[in-house]
Design a protein around this motif. Structure first.
Motif, short mmCIF file in Angstrom:
data_model
loop_
_atom_site.label_atom_id
_atom_site.label_comp_id
_atom_site.label_asym_id
_atom_site.label_seq_id
_atom_site.Cartn_x
_atom_site.Cartn_y
_atom_site.Cartn_z
N ALA A 1 8.27 -6.20 -6.96
CA ALA A 1 6.87 -5.93 -7.27
C ALA A 1 6.72 -5.63 -8.75
CB ALA A 1 6.37 -4.75 -6.44
N THR A 2 5.74 -6.25 -9.40
CA THR A 2 5.39 -5.88 -10.77
C THR A 2 4.24 -4.87 -10.69
OG1 THR A 2 3.85 -7.73 -11.02
CG2 THR A 2 6.14 -8.09 -11.69
N LEU A 3 4.24 -3.93 -11.64
CA LEU A 3 3.36 -2.78 -11.54
C LEU A 3 2.48 -2.62 -12.76
CD1 LEU A 3 6.09 -0.25 -10.33
CD2 LEU A 3 4.57 -1.61 -8.88
N ARG A 4 1.36 -1.93 -12.55
CA ARG A 4 0.50 -1.45 -13.64
C ARG A 4 0.35 0.05 -13.48
NH1 ARG A 4 -4.65 -2.75 -12.98
NH2 ARG A 4 -4.36 -3.85 -11.00
N GLY A 5 0.45 0.76 -14.61
CA GLY A 5 0.30 2.20 -14.54
C GLY A 5 0.58 2.84 -15.88
N ALA A 6 0.87 4.12 -15.87
CA ALA A 6 1.15 4.87 -17.08
C ALA A 6 2.41 4.34 -17.76
CB ALA A 6 1.30 6.35 -16.76
N ALA B 1 0.83 -1.21 0.00
CA ALA B 1 0.00 0.00 0.00
C ALA B 1 0.86 1.26 0.00
CB ALA B 1 -0.94 -0.01 1.21
N ILE B 2 1.94 1.23 0.80
CA ILE B 2 2.86 2.37 0.82
C ILE B 2 3.47 2.58 -0.55
CG2 ILE B 2 4.95 3.32 1.87
CD1 ILE B 2 4.33 1.59 4.34
N LEU B 3 3.87 1.48 -1.19
CA LEU B 3 4.47 1.56 -2.52
C LEU B 3 3.51 2.16 -3.53
CD1 LEU B 3 6.71 0.83 -4.58
CD2 LEU B 3 5.65 -1.43 -4.77
N GLU B 4 2.28 1.70 -3.53
CA GLU B 4 1.31 2.23 -4.50
C GLU B 4 1.09 3.72 -4.29
OE1 GLU B 4 -1.43 -1.64 -5.60
OE2 GLU B 4 -2.16 -0.24 -4.07
N ALA B 5 0.95 4.14 -3.06
CA ALA B 5 0.74 5.56 -2.79
C ALA B 5 1.95 6.39 -3.18
CB ALA B 5 0.42 5.75 -1.30
N LEU B 6 3.13 5.87 -2.89
CA LEU B 6 4.36 6.59 -3.19
C LEU B 6 4.55 6.77 -4.69
CD1 LEU B 6 6.79 7.79 -1.68
CD2 LEU B 6 7.91 5.57 -1.87
N LEU B 7 4.33 5.70 -5.46
CA LEU B 7 4.53 5.78 -6.91
C LEU B 7 3.39 6.52 -7.61
CD1 LEU B 7 6.08 2.29 -7.77
CD2 LEU B 7 7.20 4.48 -7.29
N THR B 8 2.19 6.42 -7.07
CA THR B 8 1.07 7.20 -7.63
C THR B 8 1.37 8.70 -7.52
OG1 THR B 8 -0.59 5.50 -7.20
CG2 THR B 8 -1.36 7.79 -7.32
N LEU C 1 4.46 9.96 -7.26
CA LEU C 1 5.64 10.24 -8.08
C LEU C 1 5.28 10.42 -9.55
CD1 LEU C 1 8.77 10.38 -8.38
CD2 LEU C 1 8.72 7.90 -8.71
N TYR C 2 4.42 9.54 -10.08
CA TYR C 2 4.10 9.57 -11.50
C TYR C 2 2.82 10.34 -11.80
CZ TYR C 2 7.81 6.16 -12.09
OH TYR C 2 9.03 5.53 -12.10
N ALA C 3 2.18 10.90 -10.76
CA ALA C 3 0.98 11.73 -10.92
C ALA C 3 -0.11 10.99 -11.68
CB ALA C 3 1.32 13.04 -11.61
N SER C 4 -0.19 9.68 -11.49
CA SER C 4 -1.26 8.86 -12.08
C SER C 4 -1.28 7.55 -11.29
CB SER C 4 -1.01 8.60 -13.57
OG SER C 4 0.15 7.83 -13.76
N PRO C 5 -2.42 6.86 -11.31
CA PRO C 5 -2.54 5.65 -10.49
C PRO C 5 -1.52 4.57 -10.85
CG PRO C 5 -4.69 6.38 -11.26
CD PRO C 5 -3.68 7.19 -12.01
N VAL C 6 -0.92 3.99 -9.83
CA VAL C 6 0.00 2.86 -9.98
C VAL C 6 -0.51 1.74 -9.08
CG1 VAL C 6 2.35 2.01 -9.66
CG2 VAL C 6 1.97 4.34 -10.49
N ARG C 7 -0.62 0.54 -9.63
CA ARG C 7 -1.09 -0.61 -8.87
C ARG C 7 -0.05 -1.72 -8.88
NH1 ARG C 7 -3.59 2.70 -7.10
NH2 ARG C 7 -5.82 3.13 -7.23
N VAL C 8 0.01 -2.46 -7.79
CA VAL C 8 0.90 -3.61 -7.69
C VAL C 8 0.17 -4.84 -8.19
CG1 VAL C 8 2.14 -5.13 -6.09
CG2 VAL C 8 2.19 -2.66 -5.75
#
Length: 386
Positions: A44-49, A14-21, A23-30
């Motif tokens: 962690a593999t990610l989904r996002g922009a 959860a911390i990772l998702e919030a931190l990267l969201t 950072l990249y100013a768009s939703p990031v999901r693990v």
């Protein structure tokens, strides 16, 4: 409520998702979270922009009471060292930090896969099969020391800006404490540190504590498990695990090529294999004094002897173990390898003699450790400790 993709057993997700969201100013999901046991590390593999990396490596501070590596300063040291290397010096010798949340104890690092740890290759195939990878490891260690020599002020400013520096990580403290502890163990074994031996011990400590031009950054754990490289094609090595990073004597990083580390019974002859030369040439690119045989030999001998002294602190623990435990012969070979290194550089003859005598005492005390480590058939280079 936890962010999507979080799992109650892995609050870092959860911390990772919030931190990267953020950072990249768009939703990031693990998508997936794979713990890299036994460390407080996960991939962690990610989904996002489009700009979001496909995968990252996450490190966090352990929280188990009484556990090891739970100190918050470790994450600060790693963050400072990695950003110093990439942002201040423009080097690609280690993973880049993508994001950090020190209050929550989390670092997000560049994923270096498909590189793999050198020690895995050595254990699987033996050292002979990976001579080129070992050479790249030696060069990478020398290159780190060369590139960071002369820049201690920049690093320390970055490090102190993140919080207090833990005294044991100071380059002087790393060696001085072993000197005081060594006297008791040496006396117990009937090999006291007196006379010329004590004088040389003081000279070796002075060399390591005041490195002069050899002052350089180390990750604090210069072993084969902390270098990742490609199994085939160009090795393209990267050094990892900077939790204990700090400025110290560069040649402390060369010790692992000459004397067994915690994982190995033997490391072979680094001069015959060329590993010693690879490290030294890489170091000399930034530290010309490394070409001075006397200075180089004295510093290397001092580093090897102090590593042997540090390992000797385990004597009481090993003495209580059952015969046949690999840690016993490993300690014998550590002392003898340090003595051989000092002899080969015509440095610290009294300390080298003390190390050999101490090894002899242990051989007599532990008959199971009275082995011929110079027999390549029985102990080829990088024989792993069970």
């Amino acid at each position: 409520m936890a962010a999507a993709g979080a799992h109650p057993q892995h609050p870092q997700r959860a911390i990772l998702e919030a931190l990267l969201t953020d950072l990249y100013a768009s939703p990031v999901r693990v998508d997936t979270w794979g713990r890299l046991e036994p460390w407080a590390v996960a991939r962690a593999t990610l989904r996002g922009a489009v700009a979001v990396p496909r995968s990252v490596v996450v490190k966090w501070v352990r929280s188990c009471p009484g556990g090891t590596r739970t100190e918050p300063w470790r994450l600060r040291a790693e963050l400072a060292a990695l950003r110093f290397l990439s942002d201040d010096l423009g080097l690609s010798l280690a993973p880049r930090v993508l994001a950090a949340d020190l209050p929550k104890g989390l670092l997000v690092l560049e994923d270096l896969a498909p590189r793999t740890a050198l020690d895995h290759l050595l254990r699987r195939d033996g050292a002979e099969a990976h001579a080129d990878r070992l050479a790249e490891f030696a060069r990478a260690r020398g290159a780190l020391n060369a590139a960071t020599a002369g820049h201690a002020g920049i690093y320390r400013a970055r490090r102190t800006s993140l919080g207090p520096v833990d005294p044991p990580s100071d380059h002087v403290g790393r060696f001085a404490r072993f000197r005081h502890e060594a006297y008791g163990h040496a006396t117990t074994l009937g090999a006291p540190l007196t006379g010329p031996v004590e004088s040389e011990l003081g000279a070796a400590l002075a060399e390591l504590s005041e490195p002069g031009p050899f002052l350089a950054l180390s990750n604090g754990d210069a072993e084969a498990n902390n270098v990742l490289l490609h199994e085939s094609g160009p090795a393209d090595a990267r050094l990892i695990d900077f939790e204990s990073a700090g400025y110290t004597h560069a040649l402390a990083d060369a010790v692992c090529l000459h004397v067994p580390g915690p994982a190995w019974m033997t490391v072979g002859d680094p001069v015959a294999t060329g590993l010693a030369g690879h490290y030294r040439r890489a170091l000399a690119d930034g530290v010309p004094e490394a070409e001075d045989d006397r200075r180089y030999g004295f510093g290397l001998a001092a580093g090897c002897v102090f590593w042997a002294i540090a390992r000797l602190q385990r004597f009481a623990l090993l003495d209580a173990r059952a015969p046949g435990d690999d840690s016993r012969p490993q300690l014998v070979e550590t002392l003898e390898a340090a003595a051989r290194t000092a002899d080969s550089h015509r440095a610290l003859p009294h300390l080298a003699g003390w190390a050999r005598r101490t090894a002899g005492v242990l051989r007599r005390r532990w008959p199971d450790a009275d082995l011929d480590f110079t027999d390549p058939a029985a102990f080829p280079p990088y024989t792993a400790r069970r």
